[in-house]
Write a protein that holds these residues in place. Structure first.
Motif, PDB file in Angstrom:
ATOM      1  N   GLU A  32       0.820  -1.217   0.000  1.00  0.00           N
ATOM      2  CA  GLU A  32       0.000   0.000   0.000  1.00  0.00           C
ATOM      3  C   GLU A  32       0.849   1.258   0.000  1.00  0.00           C
ATOM      4  O   GLU A  32       0.531   2.239  -0.650  1.00  0.00           O
ATOM      5  CB  GLU A  32      -0.927   0.012   1.212  1.00  0.00           C
ATOM      6  CG  GLU A  32      -2.030  -1.033   1.177  1.00  0.00           C
ATOM      7  CD  GLU A  32      -3.087  -0.759   0.108  1.00  0.00           C
ATOM      8  OE1 GLU A  32      -3.068   0.336  -0.511  1.00  0.00           O
ATOM      9  OE2 GLU A  32      -3.934  -1.639  -0.121  1.00  0.00           O
ATOM     10  N   SER A  33       1.942   1.245   0.736  1.00  0.00           N
ATOM     11  CA  SER A  33       2.824   2.410   0.827  1.00  0.00           C
ATOM     12  C   SER A  33       4.249   1.884   0.955  1.00  0.00           C
ATOM     13  O   SER A  33       4.704   1.582   2.058  1.00  0.00           O
ATOM     14  CB  SER A  33       2.444   3.281   2.036  1.00  0.00           C
ATOM     15  OG  SER A  33       3.309   4.383   2.141  1.00  0.00           O
ATOM     16  N   ALA A  34       4.902   1.742  -0.184  1.00  0.00           N
ATOM     17  CA  ALA A  34       6.193   1.062  -0.211  1.00  0.00           C
ATOM     18  C   ALA A  34       7.258   1.793   0.615  1.00  0.00           C
ATOM     19  O   ALA A  34       7.297   3.036   0.652  1.00  0.00           O
ATOM     20  CB  ALA A  34       6.668   0.915  -1.650  1.00  0.00           C
ATOM     21  N   ALA A  35       8.107   1.006   1.246  1.00  0.00           N
ATOM     22  CA  ALA A  35       9.217   1.523   2.042  1.00  0.00           C
ATOM     23  C   ALA A  35      10.511   0.877   1.559  1.00  0.00           C
ATOM     24  O   ALA A  35      10.476  -0.251   1.046  1.00  0.00           O
ATOM     25  CB  ALA A  35       8.997   1.216   3.516  1.00  0.00           C
ATOM     26  N   PRO A  36      11.638   1.558   1.737  1.00  0.00           N
ATOM     27  CA  PRO A  36      12.923   0.966   1.307  1.00  0.00           C
ATOM     28  C   PRO A  36      13.177  -0.406   1.907  1.00  0.00           C
ATOM     29  O   PRO A  36      13.828  -1.251   1.279  1.00  0.00           O
ATOM     30  CB  PRO A  36      13.946   1.998   1.786  1.00  0.00           C
ATOM     31  CG  PRO A  36      13.208   3.296   1.751  1.00  0.00           C
ATOM     32  CD  PRO A  36      11.807   2.963   2.178  1.00  0.00           C
ATOM     33  N   SER A  37      12.656  -0.660   3.112  1.00  0.00           N
ATOM     34  CA  SER A  37      12.844  -1.971   3.747  1.00  0.00           C
ATOM     35  C   SER A  37      12.129  -3.095   2.989  1.00  0.00           C
ATOM     36  O   SER A  37      12.367  -4.275   3.268  1.00  0.00           O
ATOM     37  CB  SER A  37      12.333  -1.950   5.191  1.00  0.00           C
ATOM     38  OG  SER A  37      10.949  -1.633   5.218  1.00  0.00           O
ATOM     39  N   GLN A  38      11.270  -2.732   2.062  1.00  0.00           N
ATOM     40  CA  GLN A  38      10.571  -3.741   1.267  1.00  0.00           C
ATOM     41  C   GLN A  38      11.300  -4.062  -0.046  1.00  0.00           C
ATOM     42  O   GLN A  38      10.808  -4.859  -0.851  1.00  0.00           O
ATOM     43  CB  GLN A  38       9.137  -3.292   0.986  1.00  0.00           C
ATOM     44  CG  GLN A  38       8.296  -3.222   2.263  1.00  0.00           C
ATOM     45  CD  GLN A  38       6.889  -2.735   2.033  1.00  0.00           C
ATOM     46  OE1 GLN A  38       6.668  -1.649   1.484  1.00  0.00           O
ATOM     47  NE2 GLN A  38       5.920  -3.521   2.449  1.00  0.00           N
ATOM     48  N   THR A  39      12.458  -3.466  -0.239  1.00  0.00           N
ATOM     49  CA  THR A  39      13.314  -3.853  -1.357  1.00  0.00           C
ATOM     50  C   THR A  39      13.718  -5.306  -1.160  1.00  0.00           C
ATOM     51  O   THR A  39      14.287  -5.669  -0.128  1.00  0.00           O
ATOM     52  CB  THR A  39      14.562  -2.960  -1.409  1.00  0.00           C
ATOM     53  OG1 THR A  39      14.158  -1.631  -1.746  1.00  0.00           O
ATOM     54  CG2 THR A  39      15.560  -3.474  -2.429  1.00  0.00           C
ATOM     55  N   SER A  40      13.382  -6.143  -2.126  1.00  0.00           N
ATOM     56  CA  SER A  40      13.584  -7.571  -1.948  1.00  0.00           C
ATOM     57  C   SER A  40      13.247  -8.280  -3.252  1.00  0.00           C
ATOM     58  O   SER A  40      12.807  -7.669  -4.221  1.00  0.00           O
ATOM     59  CB  SER A  40      12.675  -8.079  -0.817  1.00  0.00           C
ATOM     60  OG  SER A  40      12.958  -9.419  -0.493  1.00  0.00           O
TER      61      SER A  40
END
Lengths: 113, 114
Positions: free
Chosen positions: B79-87
């Motif tokens: 819903e609201s991407a964050a850098p920690s979701q880089t994968s």
């Protein structure tokens, strides 16, 4: 919580060398055990699996693994590796009668000609 | 028989943007899974669906939602991407939740969040 440990993070071998990758899990009950391989740029593929029966299981491409219940281990072996075995190898465990997998952190294998 | 397919293969998002990762399987499997793969951490289960109409949280569900649209399709939404979701995100499926089958994996979606 259940966990899977792969102590070899990066293994470098020459062709024809023998391979053994360690896998230990922490769960006292009945488990199903898997080794998956991920070749560079590809998705995970099943190498072999153990559900029950003979604790020595043979998989594709000459790989085998031995389930030692007393040691909570499921080590992967291959007598003579080839350059094409260069890949990342993941051990995974599912608890009996479930299929949610718990993966180890993976072992990167590099084989040089 | 294509097995498990995923779209897109690659995606770059800015922080705060939303997107949906699509997964479909043509093997008539009942159960489907979403994993993320991060260096040195193996694969971690985000969400799974044991059958059409049911979904459950896995190990790392925060920041994600899923929809089991029908038996074939299982989508993952940020819903609201964050850098920690880089994968790298992998979808998988299995015939049924009997504990006797291996999972079949898709080719993955590489997501970068800047």
């Amino acid at each position: 919580a259940q966990s899977v440990s792969q102590h070899n993070h990066h293994v470098i071998l020459s062709e024809a060398a023998s391979l053994e990758l360690g896998c230990n899990y922490s769960y006292g009950g009945t488990v199903n055990l898997f080794w998956y391989v991920q070749y560079p740029g590809q998705h995970l593929q099943l190498l072999l699996k153990y559900f029950s029966g003979d604790p020595l299981v043979k998989g594709i491409k000459g790989f085998e693994a031995e389930f030692i219940k007393s040691k909570f281990s499921f080590n992967l072996r291959k007598p003579s590796v080839q350059w094409s075995d260069t890949a990342e190898y993941f051990c995974a465990v599912s608890l009996y009668n479930t299929d949610k997998l718990i993966f180890g952190t993976g072992t990167r294998l590099q084989v040089f000609p | 028989n294509a097995g498990v397919t995923q779209t897109p293969k690659f995606q770059v998002l800015k922080t705060g943007q939303s997107m949906t990762l699509q997964c479909a399987q043509d093997m008539n499997h009942n159960s489907m899974y979403w994993y993320r793969q991060d260096p040195g951490m193996g694969l971690r289960l985000i969400y799974y669906s044991a059958s059409e109409g049911t979904t459950d949280k896995g190990e790392v569900p925060n920041g994600y939602n899923v929809s089991r649209l029908n038996k074939r399709e299982f989508s993952l939404r940020l819903e609201s991407a964050a850098p920690s979701q880089t994968s790298v995100y992998f979808c998988a499926s299995i015939p049924e939740t009997s504990g006797t089958y291996e999972q079949y994996f898709g080719p993955g979606t590489r997501l970068t969040v800047t």
